[in-house]
Design a protein around this motif. Structure first.
Motif, PDB file in Angstrom:
ATOM      1  N   ALA A 124      88.888  61.195  -9.802  1.00 12.57           N
ATOM      2  CA  ALA A 124      89.654  60.993 -10.622  1.00 12.57           C
ATOM      3  C   ALA A 124      89.835  61.746 -10.984  1.00 12.57           C
ATOM      4  CB  ALA A 124      89.173  60.418 -12.041  1.00 12.57           C
ATOM      5  N   ALA A 125      91.439  62.197 -11.710  1.00 15.19           N
ATOM      6  CA  ALA A 125      91.801  63.380 -12.160  1.00 15.19           C
ATOM      7  C   ALA A 125      90.390  64.388 -12.738  1.00 15.19           C
ATOM      8  CB  ALA A 125      92.565  63.623 -12.384  1.00 15.19           C
ATOM      9  N   VAL A 126      89.546  65.454 -13.188  1.00 16.70           N
ATOM     10  CA  VAL A 126      88.995  66.228 -13.730  1.00 16.70           C
ATOM     11  C   VAL A 126      89.945  66.561 -15.248  1.00 16.70           C
ATOM     12  CG1 VAL A 126      87.746  67.936 -14.280  1.00 16.70           C
ATOM     13  CG2 VAL A 126      87.910  66.846 -11.638  1.00 16.70           C
ATOM     14  N   ARG A 127      89.695  66.505 -15.888  1.00 14.39           N
ATOM     15  CA  ARG A 127      90.186  66.440 -16.916  1.00 14.39           C
ATOM     16  C   ARG A 127      90.086  68.518 -17.460  1.00 14.39           C
ATOM     17  NH1 ARG A 127      88.300  60.735 -20.447  1.00 14.39           N
ATOM     18  NH2 ARG A 127      90.242  59.580 -18.952  1.00 14.39           N
ATOM     19  N   ALA A 128      90.626  68.464 -18.710  1.00 13.59           N
ATOM     20  CA  ALA A 128      90.276  70.417 -18.692  1.00 13.59           C
ATOM     21  C   ALA A 128      90.054  70.228 -19.378  1.00 13.59           C
ATOM     22  CB  ALA A 128      91.891  71.168 -19.076  1.00 13.59           C
ATOM     23  N   CYS A 129      88.538  71.307 -20.234  1.00 12.63           N
ATOM     24  CA  CYS A 129      87.857  71.504 -21.385  1.00 12.63           C
ATOM     25  C   CYS A 129      89.524  72.259 -22.344  1.00 12.63           C
ATOM     26  CB  CYS A 129      86.541  71.761 -20.950  1.00 12.63           C
ATOM     27  SG  CYS A 129      85.599  70.251 -20.575  1.00 12.63           S
ATOM     28  N   PRO A 130      89.064  72.116 -23.524  1.00  9.75           N
ATOM     29  CA  PRO A 130      89.909  72.921 -24.979  1.00  9.75           C
ATOM     30  C   PRO A 130      89.319  74.477 -24.409  1.00  9.75           C
ATOM     31  CG  PRO A 130      88.558  71.542 -25.928  1.00  9.75           C
ATOM     32  CD  PRO A 130      88.522  71.403 -24.697  1.00  9.75           C
ATOM     33  N   GLN A 131      90.180  75.712 -24.552  1.00 13.21           N
ATOM     34  CA  GLN A 131      89.646  76.465 -24.177  1.00 13.21           C
ATOM     35  C   GLN A 131      88.458  77.552 -22.929  1.00 13.21           C
ATOM     36  OE1 GLN A 131      89.355  78.124 -28.143  1.00 13.21           O
ATOM     37  NE2 GLN A 131      90.979  77.289 -28.606  1.00 13.21           N
ATOM     38  N   ASP A 132      88.716  76.486 -22.096  1.00 17.93           N
ATOM     39  CA  ASP A 132      87.838  76.153 -20.639  1.00 17.93           C
ATOM     40  C   ASP A 132      86.656  76.842 -21.477  1.00 17.93           C
ATOM     41  OD1 ASP A 132      86.971  76.722 -18.422  1.00 17.93           O
ATOM     42  OD2 ASP A 132      87.344  78.446 -17.994  1.00 17.93           O
ATOM     43  N   CYS A 133      85.937  76.132 -22.898  1.00 17.64           N
ATOM     44  CA  CYS A 133      85.401  76.229 -23.606  1.00 17.64           C
ATOM     45  C   CYS A 133      84.499  78.004 -23.666  1.00 17.64           C
ATOM     46  CB  CYS A 133      83.694  75.435 -22.418  1.00 17.64           C
ATOM     47  SG  CYS A 133      83.991  73.803 -22.467  1.00 17.64           S
ATOM     48  N   SER A 134      85.600  78.382 -23.951  1.00 23.20           N
ATOM     49  CA  SER A 134      84.983  79.731 -24.443  1.00 23.20           C
ATOM     50  C   SER A 134      84.407  80.517 -23.333  1.00 23.20           C
ATOM     51  CB  SER A 134      85.335  79.848 -25.780  1.00 23.20           C
ATOM     52  OG  SER A 134      86.418  78.816 -26.675  1.00 23.20           O
ATOM     53  N   GLY A 135      84.481  80.325 -22.376  1.00 24.86           N
ATOM     54  CA  GLY A 135      83.160  81.372 -21.699  1.00 24.86           C
ATOM     55  C   GLY A 135      82.016  80.403 -22.467  1.00 24.86           C
ATOM     56  N   ARG A 136      81.650  80.406 -22.654  1.00 30.53           N
ATOM     57  CA  ARG A 136      80.374  79.426 -23.389  1.00 30.53           C
ATOM     58  C   ARG A 136      79.764  78.048 -23.564  1.00 30.53           C
ATOM     59  NH1 ARG A 136      82.887  82.072 -28.521  1.00 30.53           N
ATOM     60  NH2 ARG A 136      82.899  83.642 -28.646  1.00 30.53           N
ATOM     61  N   GLY A 137      80.054  77.343 -21.969  1.00 32.18           N
ATOM     62  CA  GLY A 137      79.628  76.429 -22.273  1.00 32.18           C
ATOM     63  C   GLY A 137      80.142  75.635 -20.907  1.00 32.18           C
ATOM     64  N   ALA A 138      79.486  74.438 -20.026  1.00 33.56           N
ATOM     65  CA  ALA A 138      79.910  74.051 -19.021  1.00 33.56           C
ATOM     66  C   ALA A 138      81.173  72.677 -19.142  1.00 33.56           C
ATOM     67  CB  ALA A 138      79.293  73.690 -18.213  1.00 33.56           C
TER      68      ALA A 138
END
Length: 153
Positions: A76-90
């Motif tokens: 399934a298509a992977v959904r993108a996270c908002p702001q790529d988790c700001s570089g502070r998460g997975a």
């Protein structure tokens, strides 16, 4: 037991085992955890059900058996996270950030000061202090009048 500045909030079982947050005496478990006190590991992931049936496929090479059940899975298509988790998460496959300790918010944009001094949980960018502690970063020692003493955990 009770927690809070005036000891008016019901404490959750085992303080949600560090795997969730307490709301009105009930644990709200983080993704991947469950149970009354969030101590149970609840694996997450995508599940698929397949119903296979026998059939014949057109134009099957003679080296293959055309009547054998065949199935293929496409990711399934992977959904993108908002702001790529700001570089502070997975980023999870559902498009939800799993923030590092001390950070919160849909994009891990909120920050808990001093990681709540390891005496509280970071909930949406604010510290929810364990019993006996208070303050912006849970560094102030407090006692619960009317519901216990400073010696209670």
């Amino acid at each position: 037991g009770f927690v809070g500045v005036t000891c008016d909030l019901l404490r959750c079982p085992d303080d949600c085992s560090g795997s969730g947050y307490c709301f009105e005496g009930v644990c709200r478990c983080s993704t991947g955890f469950g149970g009354e006190n969030c101590a149970l590991v609840a694996p997450t992931g995508q599940k698929f059900s397949l119903k296979l049936r026998r059939g014949t496929s057109l134009k099957v090479p003679k080296s293959l058996q055309g009547e054998v059940e065949i199935a293929t899975l496409r990711s399934a298509a992977v959904r993108a996270c908002p702001q790529d988790c700001s570089g502070r998460g997975a980023c999870s496959s559902e498009g939800v950030c799993d923030c590092m300790a001390g950070y919160a918010g849909s994009a891990c944009e909120s920050f808990c000061p001093n990681e709540c001094s390891h005496q509280g949980d970071c909930i949406e960018g604010a510290c929810l202090c364990f019993a006996g502690f208070m303050g912006e970063d849970c560094t102030v020692v407090s006692c619960c009048s009317g519901h216990g003493s400073c010696q209670d955990p």
